[in-house]
Design a protein around this motif. Structure first.
Motif, PDB file in Angstrom:
ATOM      1  N   PRO A  14       0.833  -1.209   0.000  1.00 21.49           N
ATOM      2  CA  PRO A  14       0.000   0.000   0.000  1.00 21.49           C
ATOM      3  C   PRO A  14       0.865   1.257   0.000  1.00 21.49           C
ATOM      4  CG  PRO A  14      -0.079  -1.085   2.138  1.00 21.49           C
ATOM      5  CD  PRO A  14       0.688  -1.973   1.221  1.00 21.49           C
ATOM      6  N   GLN A  15       0.370   2.285  -0.651  1.00 19.74           N
ATOM      7  CA  GLN A  15       1.094   3.547  -0.731  1.00 19.74           C
ATOM      8  C   GLN A  15       0.533   4.530   0.291  1.00 19.74           C
ATOM      9  OE1 GLN A  15       3.790   3.987  -2.748  1.00 19.74           O
ATOM     10  NE2 GLN A  15       3.478   1.806  -3.093  1.00 19.74           N
ATOM     11  N   PRO A  16       1.402   5.241   1.017  1.00 16.74           N
ATOM     12  CA  PRO A  16       0.909   6.206   2.005  1.00 16.74           C
ATOM     13  C   PRO A  16       0.153   7.354   1.344  1.00 16.74           C
ATOM     14  CG  PRO A  16       3.322   6.038   2.072  1.00 16.74           C
ATOM     15  CD  PRO A  16       2.839   5.151   0.984  1.00 16.74           C
ATOM     16  N   LEU A  17      -0.923   7.775   1.998  1.00 15.60           N
ATOM     17  CA  LEU A  17      -1.703   8.928   1.553  1.00 15.60           C
ATOM     18  C   LEU A  17      -1.199  10.171   2.267  1.00 15.60           C
ATOM     19  CD1 LEU A  17      -5.205   7.236   1.663  1.00 15.60           C
ATOM     20  CD2 LEU A  17      -3.754   7.601  -0.332  1.00 15.60           C
ATOM     21  N   SER A  18      -1.753  11.333   1.953  1.00 16.80           N
ATOM     22  CA  SER A  18      -1.220  12.590   2.485  1.00 16.80           C
ATOM     23  C   SER A  18      -1.274  12.695   4.011  1.00 16.80           C
ATOM     24  CB  SER A  18      -1.944  13.782   1.860  1.00 16.80           C
ATOM     25  OG  SER A  18      -3.316  13.724   2.166  1.00 16.80           O
ATOM     26  N   LEU A  43       1.169   8.239   8.328  1.00 17.11           N
ATOM     27  CA  LEU A  43       2.324   8.507   9.197  1.00 17.11           C
ATOM     28  C   LEU A  43       3.635   8.541   8.426  1.00 17.11           C
ATOM     29  CD1 LEU A  43       1.410   6.243  12.254  1.00 17.11           C
ATOM     30  CD2 LEU A  43       1.129   8.717  12.037  1.00 17.11           C
ATOM     31  N   THR A  44       3.721   7.824   7.313  1.00 12.31           N
ATOM     32  CA  THR A  44       4.967   7.739   6.558  1.00 12.31           C
ATOM     33  C   THR A  44       4.877   8.425   5.194  1.00 12.31           C
ATOM     34  OG1 THR A  44       4.284   5.580   5.710  1.00 12.31           O
ATOM     35  CG2 THR A  44       5.671   5.592   7.686  1.00 12.31           C
ATOM     36  N   TYR A  45       3.934   9.341   5.015  1.00 12.32           N
ATOM     37  CA  TYR A  45       3.756  10.017   3.729  1.00 12.32           C
ATOM     38  C   TYR A  45       4.944  10.917   3.406  1.00 12.32           C
ATOM     39  CZ  TYR A  45       1.810  13.016   0.116  1.00 12.32           C
ATOM     40  OH  TYR A  45       1.606  13.704  -1.054  1.00 12.32           O
ATOM     41  N   VAL A  73      10.190   9.492   8.133  1.00 12.70           N
ATOM     42  CA  VAL A  73      10.683   8.350   8.899  1.00 12.70           C
ATOM     43  C   VAL A  73      10.150   8.484  10.317  1.00 12.70           C
ATOM     44  CG1 VAL A  73      12.723   7.164   9.775  1.00 12.70           C
ATOM     45  CG2 VAL A  73      12.750   8.192   7.491  1.00 12.70           C
ATOM     46  N   VAL A  74       9.352   7.513  10.718  1.00  9.85           N
ATOM     47  CA  VAL A  74       8.767   7.527  12.048  1.00  9.85           C
ATOM     48  C   VAL A  74       9.372   6.372  12.835  1.00  9.85           C
ATOM     49  CG1 VAL A  74       6.641   7.316  13.368  1.00  9.85           C
ATOM     50  CG2 VAL A  74       6.624   8.517  11.185  1.00  9.85           C
ATOM     51  N   HIS A  75      10.036   6.699  13.927  1.00 13.73           N
ATOM     52  CA  HIS A  75      10.597   5.673  14.810  1.00 13.73           C
ATOM     53  C   HIS A  75       9.631   5.431  15.948  1.00 13.73           C
ATOM     54  CE1 HIS A  75      14.563   5.256  12.991  1.00 13.73           C
ATOM     55  NE2 HIS A  75      14.488   6.552  12.737  1.00 13.73           N
ATOM     56  N   SER A  76       9.434   4.172  16.276  1.00 15.09           N
ATOM     57  CA  SER A  76       8.484   3.805  17.310  1.00 15.09           C
ATOM     58  C   SER A  76       9.223   3.339  18.568  1.00 15.09           C
ATOM     59  CB  SER A  76       7.582   2.674  16.803  1.00 15.09           C
ATOM     60  OG  SER A  76       6.774   2.199  17.836  1.00 15.09           O
ATOM     61  N   HIS A  94      14.522  -2.281  13.191  1.00 12.99           N
ATOM     62  CA  HIS A  94      15.289  -1.050  13.420  1.00 12.99           C
ATOM     63  C   HIS A  94      14.431   0.051  14.034  1.00 12.99           C
ATOM     64  CE1 HIS A  94      13.377  -0.069   9.603  1.00 12.99           C
ATOM     65  NE2 HIS A  94      13.992  -1.112   9.068  1.00 12.99           N
ATOM     66  N   GLY A  95      13.136  -0.237  14.334  1.00 12.75           N
ATOM     67  CA  GLY A  95      12.270   0.716  15.009  1.00 12.75           C
ATOM     68  C   GLY A  95      11.404   1.567  14.102  1.00 12.75           C
ATOM     69  N   ARG A  96      11.563   1.448  12.803  1.00 14.98           N
ATOM     70  CA  ARG A  96      10.768   2.241  11.874  1.00 14.98           C
ATOM     71  C   ARG A  96       9.426   1.574  11.610  1.00 14.98           C
ATOM     72  NH1 ARG A  96      14.842   3.527   6.992  1.00 14.98           N
ATOM     73  NH2 ARG A  96      13.760   5.493   6.764  1.00 14.98           N
ATOM     74  N   LEU A  97       8.441   2.383  11.242  1.00 19.65           N
ATOM     75  CA  LEU A  97       7.118   1.870  10.928  1.00 19.65           C
ATOM     76  C   LEU A  97       7.031   1.499   9.448  1.00 19.65           C
ATOM     77  CD1 LEU A  97       4.795   4.362  12.831  1.00 19.65           C
ATOM     78  CD2 LEU A  97       5.486   2.077  13.524  1.00 19.65           C
ATOM     79  N   LYS A  98       6.379   0.349   9.185  1.00 17.89           N
ATOM     80  CA  LYS A  98       6.156  -0.081   7.805  1.00 17.89           C
ATOM     81  C   LYS A  98       4.657  -0.228   7.600  1.00 17.89           C
ATOM     82  CE  LYS A  98       6.991  -3.723   4.488  1.00 17.89           C
ATOM     83  NZ  LYS A  98       7.548  -5.052   4.269  1.00 17.89           N
ATOM     84  N   LEU A  99       4.131   0.447   6.575  1.00 20.93           N
ATOM     85  CA  LEU A  99       2.719   0.375   6.234  1.00 20.93           C
ATOM     86  C   LEU A  99       2.438  -0.996   5.629  1.00 20.93           C
ATOM     87  CD1 LEU A  99      -0.029   1.802   5.959  1.00 20.93           C
ATOM     88  CD2 LEU A  99       0.757   2.669   3.757  1.00 20.93           C
ATOM     89  N   THR A 100       1.558  -1.775   6.286  1.00 24.49           N
ATOM     90  CA  THR A 100       1.270  -3.126   5.807  1.00 24.49           C
ATOM     91  C   THR A 100      -0.123  -3.275   5.212  1.00 24.49           C
ATOM     92  OG1 THR A 100       0.591  -3.805   8.021  1.00 24.49           O
ATOM     93  CG2 THR A 100       2.887  -4.213   7.398  1.00 24.49           C
TER      94      THR A 100
END
Length: 83
Positions: A21-25, A28-30, A34-37, A66-72
């Motif tokens: 999936p592609q991030p929308l506007s 969190l990752t649009y 880079v969002v670290h959790s 590595h702590g980054r968020l991945k849109l699944t």
């Protein structure tokens, strides 16, 4: 009836697009953000926002090693809060 047609069209369009999936506007990752959790790897993070045409967008992210968020996953549905 018109809203049902738009919902079906959006669903079919989402199914036709293969891959991730592609991030929308408002994602969190649009835009390459880079969002670290602070959560442990493998933790599922859910995010919702009001998208285009008044539809609610539901996103699921997974915290990577590595702590980054991945849109699944990403889906849309009607927003009943405004009625």
């Amino acid at each position: 009836m018109k809203h049902a047609f738009v919902a079906i069209l959006l669903t079919l369009t989402a199914c036709a697009g293969a891959g991730e999936p592609q991030p929308l506007s408002d994602s969190l990752t649009y835009g390459g953000k880079v969002v670290h959790s602070p959560y442990r790897p493998g933790t599922v993070v859910k995010h919702t926002f009001l998208g285009q045409f008044g539809y609610r967008v539901f996103e699921t992210y997974v915290v990577q090693p590595h702590g980054r968020l991945k849109l699944t996953s990403q889906s849309t549905g009607p927003d009943f809060l405004w009625q």
